[in-house]
Design an enzyme around this catalytic site. Structure first.
Site, PDB file in Angstrom:
ATOM      1  N   HIS A  43       0.842  -1.200   0.000  1.00  0.00           N
ATOM      2  CA  HIS A  43       0.000   0.000   0.000  1.00  0.00           C
ATOM      3  C   HIS A  43       0.875   1.246   0.000  1.00  0.00           C
ATOM      4  O   HIS A  43       2.057   1.185   0.319  1.00  0.00           O
ATOM      5  CB  HIS A  43      -0.898   0.016   1.245  1.00  0.00           C
ATOM      6  N   HIS A 128       5.466   6.547  -2.006  1.00  0.00           N
ATOM      7  CA  HIS A 128       6.192   5.321  -2.329  1.00  0.00           C
ATOM      8  C   HIS A 128       5.434   4.123  -1.758  1.00  0.00           C
ATOM      9  O   HIS A 128       4.568   4.277  -0.903  1.00  0.00           O
ATOM     10  CB  HIS A 128       7.609   5.363  -1.742  1.00  0.00           C
TER      11      HIS A 128
END
Length: 185
Positions: A43, A128
């Site tokens: 995630h 990220h």
């Protein structure tokens, strides 16, 4: 008072996970200590809250709903591989996000709402997906060379249509994530 460990995230589309898994497999061929994120748990973290009082969940959900209502679904591009804090001192291995202006705007607006609830503002935010955490410097140069090999890798695009407020339960086998609330864009 009851507390839970919580964070706000954008989940990764399942069809992108095999490409990221191919990168992880390259790292797994090296004799080093890297703790990998389970593919199911990949995630992009929008906000890590840490331990929060469950009595405040409704206020938090209302703040998230307020901000999310101002956004339409948007596309992001998953591309590249790198390390935090840098390739010479590797603590976290990540894959990157391009076209992240909307995510940064979403984060900043959410953070502003959270500050009004007494939650600390993020000191820094980076778009990220963490794929692993380096636990020792063993064979660091081999890890660095794989990061450099994949620094421009094209993983794919996905449409962001929702964000999730998640509960994280830490276990010896790794964290278990559970959706507490889903917010549609």
């Amino acid at each position: 008072m009851s507390e839970i460990r919580a964070f706000l995230a954008i989940d990764l589309d399942d069809d992108l996970k095999p490409k990221i898994n191919r990168i992880i497999k390259e790292f797994k061929q090296i004799d080093t200590k890297i703790k990998y994120v389970e593919l199911a748990n990949l995630h992009l973290t929008l906000k890590f809250f840490g331990d929060i009082d469950t009595n405040g969940l409704k206020l938090l959900e209302n703040a998230i709903s307020k901000v999310v209502s101002e956004f339409e679904p948007f596309n992001i591009k998953i591309k590249g591989c790198g390390a935090f804090p840098n390739n010479n001192h590797i603590k976290v291995i990540w894959v990157g996000i391009e076209n992240d202006e909307i995510i940064k705007d979403l984060h900043d607006r959410l953070d502003k709402e959270f500050v009004s609830l007494g939650i600390d503002k993020d000191k820094k935010f980076s778009t990220h997906l963490t794929i692993g955490r380096m636990k020792s410097a063993k064979n660091k140069n081999k890890v660095k060379s794989i990061i450099e090999e994949f620094e421009d890798v094209e993983i794919g695009e996905m449409e962001v249509t929702q964000i999730s407020l998640k509960k994280s339960t830490l276990t010896p086998a790794g964290p278990i994530y559970e959706d507490l609330a889903i917010f549609e864009l």
